[in-house]
Design a protein around this motif. Structure first.
Motif, PDB file in Angstrom:
ATOM      1  N   ILE D  18       0.995  -1.107   0.465  1.00 34.07           N
ATOM      2  CA  ILE D  18      -0.007   0.014   0.288  1.00 34.07           C
ATOM      3  C   ILE D  18       0.744   1.594  -0.307  1.00 34.07           C
ATOM      4  O   ILE D  18       1.119   2.300  -0.840  1.00 34.07           O
ATOM      5  N   GLY D  19       1.934   0.981   1.031  1.00 40.05           N
ATOM      6  CA  GLY D  19       2.466   2.715   0.898  1.00 40.05           C
ATOM      7  C   GLY D  19       3.918   2.612  -0.444  1.00 40.05           C
ATOM      8  O   GLY D  19       3.064   3.954  -0.880  1.00 40.05           O
ATOM      9  N   LEU D  20       3.323   1.571  -1.534  1.00 34.22           N
ATOM     10  CA  LEU D  20       4.278   1.370  -2.448  1.00 34.22           C
ATOM     11  C   LEU D  20       3.362   1.677  -3.637  1.00 34.22           C
ATOM     12  O   LEU D  20       4.151   3.412  -3.975  1.00 34.22           O
ATOM     13  N   PHE D  21       2.078   2.157  -3.218  1.00 38.24           N
ATOM     14  CA  PHE D  21       1.001   2.269  -4.450  1.00 38.24           C
ATOM     15  C   PHE D  21       1.083   3.484  -4.020  1.00 38.24           C
ATOM     16  O   PHE D  21       0.865   4.291  -4.812  1.00 38.24           O
ATOM     17  N   GLY D  22       1.752   4.246  -2.412  1.00 42.44           N
ATOM     18  CA  GLY D  22       1.027   5.383  -2.051  1.00 42.44           C
ATOM     19  C   GLY D  22       2.003   6.264  -3.049  1.00 42.44           C
ATOM     20  O   GLY D  22       1.832   7.574  -4.108  1.00 42.44           O
ATOM     21  N   VAL D  23       3.049   5.474  -3.197  1.00 45.68           N
ATOM     22  CA  VAL D  23       4.769   6.723  -3.639  1.00 45.68           C
ATOM     23  C   VAL D  23       4.296   7.119  -4.867  1.00 45.68           C
ATOM     24  O   VAL D  23       4.504   8.083  -5.566  1.00 45.68           O
ATOM     25  N   LEU D  24       3.940   5.789  -5.151  1.00 43.84           N
ATOM     26  CA  LEU D  24       3.948   5.651  -6.951  1.00 43.84           C
ATOM     27  C   LEU D  24       3.108   6.135  -8.090  1.00 43.84           C
ATOM     28  O   LEU D  24       2.982   7.160  -8.845  1.00 43.84           O
ATOM     29  N   LEU D  25       1.446   6.574  -6.786  1.00 47.66           N
ATOM     30  CA  LEU D  25       0.530   6.751  -7.323  1.00 47.66           C
ATOM     31  C   LEU D  25       0.669   8.611  -7.336  1.00 47.66           C
ATOM     32  O   LEU D  25      -0.244   9.372  -8.146  1.00 47.66           O
ATOM     33  N   ARG D  26       0.708   8.943  -6.153  1.00 43.27           N
ATOM     34  CA  ARG D  26       0.540  10.579  -5.592  1.00 43.27           C
ATOM     35  C   ARG D  26       1.516  11.269  -6.542  1.00 43.27           C
ATOM     36  O   ARG D  26       2.522  11.035  -6.420  1.00 43.27           O
ATOM     37  N   ARG D  27       1.378  12.648  -6.200  1.00 44.04           N
ATOM     38  CA  ARG D  27       2.005  13.616  -6.822  1.00 44.04           C
ATOM     39  C   ARG D  27       2.554  14.544  -6.061  1.00 44.04           C
ATOM     40  O   ARG D  27       3.523  15.571  -5.846  1.00 44.04           O
ATOM     41  N   ASN D  28       1.339  14.568  -5.099  1.00 44.08           N
ATOM     42  CA  ASN D  28       1.988  15.261  -3.143  1.00 44.08           C
ATOM     43  C   ASN D  28       3.275  15.296  -2.455  1.00 44.08           C
ATOM     44  O   ASN D  28       3.241  13.817  -2.608  1.00 44.08           O
ATOM     45  N   LEU D  29       3.928  16.027  -1.997  1.00 45.49           N
ATOM     46  CA  LEU D  29       5.007  15.926  -1.541  1.00 45.49           C
ATOM     47  C   LEU D  29       5.105  15.121  -0.288  1.00 45.49           C
ATOM     48  O   LEU D  29       4.985  13.825  -0.113  1.00 45.49           O
ATOM     49  N   VAL D  30       3.903  15.464   0.262  1.00 49.30           N
ATOM     50  CA  VAL D  30       3.581  14.931   1.642  1.00 49.30           C
ATOM     51  C   VAL D  30       2.961  13.750   1.865  1.00 49.30           C
ATOM     52  O   VAL D  30       3.199  12.831   2.342  1.00 49.30           O
ATOM     53  N   ALA D  31       1.939  12.991   0.453  1.00 54.19           N
ATOM     54  CA  ALA D  31       1.398  12.019   0.026  1.00 54.19           C
ATOM     55  C   ALA D  31       2.408  11.291  -0.104  1.00 54.19           C
ATOM     56  O   ALA D  31       2.563  10.001   0.518  1.00 54.19           O
ATOM     57  N   MET D  32       3.837  11.394  -0.888  1.00 58.65           N
ATOM     58  CA  MET D  32       4.465  10.800  -1.022  1.00 58.65           C
ATOM     59  C   MET D  32       5.264  10.262  -0.152  1.00 58.65           C
ATOM     60  O   MET D  32       5.557   9.611   0.532  1.00 58.65           O
ATOM     61  N   LEU D  33       5.676  11.043   0.599  1.00 57.11           N
ATOM     62  CA  LEU D  33       6.190  10.578   2.157  1.00 57.11           C
ATOM     63  C   LEU D  33       5.448  10.141   3.423  1.00 57.11           C
ATOM     64  O   LEU D  33       5.571   9.248   3.718  1.00 57.11           O
ATOM     65  N   ILE D  34       3.866  10.337   2.855  1.00 57.56           N
ATOM     66  CA  ILE D  34       3.377   9.356   4.240  1.00 57.56           C
ATOM     67  C   ILE D  34       3.609   8.260   3.301  1.00 57.56           C
ATOM     68  O   ILE D  34       3.460   6.921   4.792  1.00 57.56           O
TER      69      ILE D  34
END
Lengths: 167, 331, 610, 103
Positions: D18-34
């Motif tokens: 899920i975390g990996l998916f988030g990093v790959l999907l999101r373009r928002n820096l904070v979201a990527m950090l999450i």
């Protein structure tokens, strides 16, 4: 009983994690992240590691998440529209995000890991403290150095742009 | 009464029954405390300012708060149209829950603790940090710039004051050699209260506690002269009441921890333990109320300076001194 | 003090001066000059101390420097009669030239550089002379080349000087290729290049004849380059563009003498092969003849002397190649004396006349520079082989040795002797007996006194040096008999005839005033041929034009056809790959992360499959 | 279920996913950090689980979990300060707006 608790915690964790990733507003992501952290702390507790669970709450939730909230409040207007979620963005992320863990799970299911706990009770604060100051003295110092460097770096990065007008 | 308990026990099993009964009792305590505190605060304020405070309803105006609650319950719960609804509704509850959790950890007397956790103090601080969640959720979801500003202030203030709070408490942990609250109380048996050995730690603890609970003179997140009402500006009726409830509960919780850490907890002559504890807690609460009506509100930069430049170094120094002296005493 | 210490001083002192100059003492030229003179004095003293204290059987000391399984190189000193005698010549001439230079270079703004480089020259030359290992010799040999390059091109603002310096450097490099090949051949068999090892190997006669010949020819190539033998001699006349003290040093004791010295040092090696020895002898006779004829028609004073040097060097090589170390080396010593004297006198003339042209010198200066005239007369008499003077004494020995090798060589040498007498006296007559001389008062400056003093000293030395043959022979380890002149032999008679013929012709041509063209001008074709240096220069020019142009064309073909294609292909491939890589480097962390994890997953799968 | 190592390992893997998916999907820096923090938490669960189920020294896994937490804190501090700096200079915290250096 423990299985039930673990089940609830897993649901909590993954609900939170999914929120943290899928929801479009960053603030909601953060709340989801907080929720999943609570669940994770619970899982650590189920594993018997009270200290790690508390540290997850104290540092991840009380520290990192709050700092993130702060950053979001300072930087993101509430109405900001999230990027469009088109297929060509979701597909590769899904592919890699599912593919890599799939490989991992396939591998670990094929492996032979112990199925019963070695220790019922993991050691507590006192033992961890002793280990940190004896066996793991050097990495402990290194971590503290890293944190110091991170703090100084963070201050430096945040400060430099303050002096510059809108660029 | 005991028959009721027995029947409940039959349904739920031993420790769950205790838990349920404990939380019911806590709920009663919280409600009564909040109502009492509102009245108490108004009375003290009146006394400080040379006036009477609430007078008309009940003896000494004691029924005033109860009537206020009834009034708030009867009010319409207006939800502004552009708020982030789920977050908006969740915020007061999130603000309230951690305080409840903390209360469940306090040793009300030598054998009266809901959960006697080994790392009790750590749990207290872990949940203490969570109470902030309600504030920033409320401030963010309100879609109101004053609310947002209040939330931002609350966050930065909490981050800053969490450190001296923890550090001053750590000095006590060093002295008693445990994180368990009951054991900390036991370590102070025989009136060897920590306040006599750690006055500086107690001072820092109280100041930080006041700041953590957003009490005046550290109440800039809800500074009414600047931000209307801060993070809960948009909250109507019971929403507002729950925030208030949470704040007073949190104050009570922090003062209870203070009493446990520095004033020997429930120990005391003659009277039963819980009474002593309550006395000590209300003494500390009295100090906080007095501070509120005595000192003017700090400016934001003064607030930050106080934490980063004075309290944190002082607390650190105190911690190191404690460690040093302890080592000397031990060897 | 030990011999080692003296040798250290001899090599180290001038080197120190050079480095002091390099490292910033240039700002105080007078200090450099003073230091340089001091070091020259120390060198001269050290060389004489070495020669006088030389134990019976020589002295060797060396330390290993680079040692591998296949070969080793060591540094050290090998002092023998030959090397100490040579060192004395170098040290003495070096000192005299330095003193002379104090006056000559007095007004030059770059005199610090001059003296520093001159010191380097001495260091390098002594490095060759005292070396115990041919690898060390080679290093010093190249240093000599470098120093000569720097000194010939000292006036580097003058295009001719820069050209001459380059020419000298490049021509001698051709020779050094041969030298290097010879050394490589030796090291392939011996494993080290210690001179003693080489000489022992030659003595033991362990090598097959062809191998010895090959080594000899290779080394001869290097010697021909350094000592200006045909066909690599053309740089030497051009080297006259350098300051006169440099020419003097170059021609008498250093640089050109290095080749002869190496021949003398490794004489057994050359003599071990009949072919090499004969070839060297023939080459020397031919070069001597060639250079002498050119000297007869050259009109520039220093160039005459330069061609004469080539010719005389050939005489030395003749002596050595004919098997007489004493004869050849003695000629080197005497020649060092009188050629140095001649150059320094020429320097005085040129200084006074502001030109090197013989006729102009005769007209403008002539006998009004008495010291220079004295030097010129003494030098030329010695050069021409007047009985009793230095040149005669050594040349007679050489002729004697050559005589034993066959009439062809002997007659060539005799002819050259006659020509030598001709051009030597031509020089004297042209310079001092010009009837149309303008009477100009000479105003010797203070600086000139230094130079004149040196010239007088050298003249005296030259007068005496011819009688030291016996001592030198003994110092070299031969019997004094080898340096004995058989006055009543037919050889002396032939030499006298050659001298009389040459000098007489010179007197007839130039001694009585009148036309100053000489007999050679009566045969214009021959005159042109001689004046052009037998067309060797032209040959080299054509060679470089045609040969090098051909090489260039070949290289161009390879470059265009093979290298360019390869490079272009590499570039194109890189561009394509770069395009792919650039697309991957799009600044998205996501892509990087995906790639990294993909690789990790692949690795894990591979591990799991194992 | 709670006594099986594989349960925790799969939880960990899924959380990592899920975390990996988030990093790959999101373009928002904070979201990527999450997303990154989620992945780190997956690692922590892994460490604690192995500490309980197979480590010779039960403390080691927890200590390493603590180290991971420390590193996460450092990373968040720097990451968030970068977020703020980026926001100040660009007015946006989307990585899509940070492509000046992209060829």
């Amino acid at each position: 009983m423990l299985d039930l608790a673990l089940g609830i915690l897993i649901v909590l964790t993954f609900a939170g994690a999914t929120m943290a990733v899928v929801l479009k507003k960053v603030f909601h992501n953060l709340l989801g992240f907080g929720l999943s952290l609570v669940g994770l702390a619970g899982i650590s507790l189920v594993l018997g590691s009270e200290f790690v669970a508390l540290m997850q709450l104290l540092i991840f939730l009380g520290g990192i998440t709050v700092a993130m909230v702060f950053a979001v409040m300072m930087s993101t207007p509430r109405e900001q529209s999230e990027e469009p979620r088109t297929a060509d963005r979701v597909a590769p992320a899904l592919l890699v995000g599912a593919g890599f863990p799939a490989v991992m799970i396939a591998l670990l299911l094929g492996g032979s890991f112990p199925t019963s706990p070695v220790t019922e009770e993991l050691f507590g604060v006192r033992e961890i403290g002793l280990a940190l100051l004896t066996t793991f003295e050097l990495p402990f110092e290194a971590i503290s150095l890293l944190l110091l460097a991170a703090i100084i770096g963070a201050v430096a990065v945040a400060r430099r742009t303050r002096e510059r007008p809108d660029g | 009464m005991s028959g009721l308990i027995d029947s409940v026990q039959g349904v739920l099993g031993g420790w769950l029954t205790e838990l349920v009964i404990g939380f019911v009792l806590l709920a009663v305590l919280i409600t009564l405390n909040a109502m009492f505190m509102v009245w108490f605060e108004r009375k003290v304020a009146g006394w400080v300012q040379g006036r009477h405070g609430p007078l008309h309803h009940g003896p000494f105006g004691l029924a005033q708060t109860a009537l206020d609650v009834v009034k708030l319950l009867g009010k319409e719960f207006i939800i502004p149209s552009k708020v982030d609804r789920p977050v908006f509704l969740l915020a007061p509850i999130i603000a309230f829950l951690p305080a409840l959790a903390i209360l469940s950890l306090i040793p009300y007397s030598a054998d009266m603790t809901l959960t006697d956790a080994q790392s009790g103090l750590l749990i207290v601080f872990a949940f203490g940090g969570l109470s902030l969640g309600g504030i920033f959720m409320g401030g963010w979801s309100s879609n109101n710039k004053y609310a947002l500003l209040g939330a931002i202030r609350a966050v930065s203030q909490n981050i800053a004051y969490e450190l001296p709070l923890l550090l001053s408490a750590m000095a006590i942990v060093l002295m008693s050699g445990t994180l368990n609250l009951t054991e900390i109380v036991d370590a102070q048996a025989g009136y060897r209260w920590n306040v006599f050995f750690q006055p500086l730690a107690m001072l820092i603890f109280l100041i930080s506690a006041a700041a953590e609970t957003n009490r005046a003179p550290f109440d800039i997140p809800e500074a009414e002269s600047e931000l209307v009402a801060g993070f809960h500006t948009e909250y109507p009726a019971m929403g507002f009441a729950v925030f208030f409830l949470a704040e007073y509960t949190y104050m009570f919780a922090v003062c209870a921890i203070g009493a446990v850490l520095f004033l020997g907890g429930a120990a005391g002559p003659l009277l039963p333990g819980p009474v002593w504890l309550l006395l000590k807690v209300y003494f500390l609460l009295f100090l906080m109320v007095m501070a509120r009506w005595t000192y003017p509100r700090l400016r934001f930069d003064q607030l930050m300076n106080l934490a980063w430049k004075y309290l944190i170094p002082l607390a650190l120094g105190n911690l190191m001194l404690t460690a040093f002296v302890l080592k000397l005493v031990q060897t | 003090m030990t011999l080692n210490a003296w040798a250290d001083i001899a090599i180290g002192a001038p080197l120190a001066v050079f480095f002091a100059m390099l490292l910033g003492m240039r700002a105080w030229p007078r200090a450099v000059v003073g230091l340089s003179l001091l070091s020259a004095l120390a060198v001269a003293l050290a060389t004489w101390m070495m020669a006088l204290n030389l134990p019976e059987g020589g002295f060797t000391s060396s330390v290993p420097w680079a040692v591998t399984d296949d070969f080793s190189v060591s540094f050290g000193y090998r002092l023998t009669g030959l090397s100490t005698a040579m060192a004395c010549v170098v040290g003495t001439i070096h000192l005299l030239v330095q003193v002379y230079s104090v006056g000559y270079m007095a007004d030059d703004p770059h005199k610090a550089r001059f003296f520093g480089t001159l010191s380097l020259f001495a260091t390098a030359m002594l490095g060759i002379v005292l070396s115990a290992d041919l690898a060390q010799t080679f290093i010093a040999w190249e240093l000599v080349g470098l120093a000569s390059y720097l000194l010939i091109g000292f006036w580097n603002a003058k295009p001719a000087a820069a050209q001459a310096a380059k020419k000298a450097f490049i021509m001698t490099r051709f020779g050094d290729l041969g030298l290097f090949a010879g050394l490589a051949l030796m090291v392939s068999r011996l494993g080290d290049l210690k001179i003693d090892t080489v000489l022992l190997a030659v003595e033991a006669n362990t090598w097959e004849p062809g191998f010895v010949t090959a080594i000899g020819l290779c080394l001869l190539c290097g010697i021909a380059g350094k000592s200006a033998q045909f066909p690599l001699h053309t740089w030497l006349p051009d080297a006259m563009e350098g300051p006169t003290p440099v020419s003097s040093l170059l021609h008498s004791a250093t640089m050109v003498a290095a080749g002869v010295y190496l021949f003398a040092l490794l004489q057994p090696l050359f003599l071990a092969s009949e072919f090499t020895a004969t070839f060297a002898l023939g080459l020397a006779v031919f070069t001597a003849l060639l250079a002498a004829t050119v000297a007869c028609v050259e009109t520039d004073m220093k160039r005459v002397l330069a061609w004469s040097s080539i010719s005389q060097l050939s005489f030395m090589l003749m002596g050595l190649a004919a098997g007489s170390q004493v004869a050849g080396f003695f000629h080197l010593v005497t020649h060092a004396g009188f050629k140095c004297l001649l150059f320094l006198s020429a320097g005085l003339f040129i200084h006074a006349a502001h030109t090197g042209d013989l006729l102009a010198i005769g007209r403008k200066v002539g006998r009004s520079a008495p010291v220079a005239a004295l030097g010129l007369v003494v030098g030329c008499v010695a050069l021409s082989g007047f009985p009793g003077f230095a040149g005669f004494m050594s040349k007679e020995l050489v002729l004697h040795a050559v005589h034993e090798q066959g009439m062809v060589f002997y007659s060539g040498a005799l002819l050259t002797s006659a020509l030598t007498a001709y051009y030597a006296f031509r020089l004297v007559f042209l310079a001092l007996f010009d009837p149309e001389r303008e009477s100009v008062e000479a105003h010797p400056s203070a600086a000139l006194k230094w130079q004149q003093g040196v010239v007088v000293i050298l003249a005296v030395l030259t007068l005496g040096i011819g009688w030291t043959g016996g001592d030198l022979a003994r110092h070299l380890g031969a019997s004094a008999d080898e340096a004995h002149i058989h006055w009543m032999s037919s050889g002396v008679a032939f030499a006298m005839v050659a001298l009389v013929l040459g000098a007489g012709l010179a007197f007839v041509d130039f001694g009585r005033g009148g036309e100053r063209a000489g007999s050679f001008a009566k045969f214009p074709a021959m005159h042109r041929f001689f004046a052009s240096g037998w067309g060797v220069d032209a040959f080299w020019r054509t060679f470089s034009d045609v040969g090098i142009a051909g090489l260039t064309r070949l290289a161009l073909l390879i470059d265009r056809g093979a290298i360019d294609r390869t490079v272009d292909g590499t570039g194109a491939a890189t561009k394509v790959l770069g395009g792919v890589a650039a697309r991957m480097q799009n600044g998205r962390v996501q892509l990087y992360l995906s790639i990294a994890l993909g690789l990790l997953a692949t690795g894990l799968l591979a591990l799991g499959a194992m | 279920m709670a006594d099986d190592l594989n349960t925790y390992l799969i939880i960990s893997c899924a959380l990592f996913a899920i975390g990996l998916f988030g990093v790959l999907l999101r373009r928002n820096l904070v979201a990527m950090l999450i997303g990154v923090e989620l992945m780190l938490n997956a690692v922590i669960i892994n460490l604690v689980a192995f500490a309980k189920f197979s480590a010779p020294e039960p403390v080691t896994g927890q200590v390493f979990a603590l180290f991971v937490i420390g590193i996460a804190a450092a990373e968040a501090a720097v990451g968030l300060s970068i977020v703020l700096a980026v926001h100040k200079s660009r007015g946006s915290i989307s990585v899509d707006d940070l492509q000046e250096l992209a060829g």
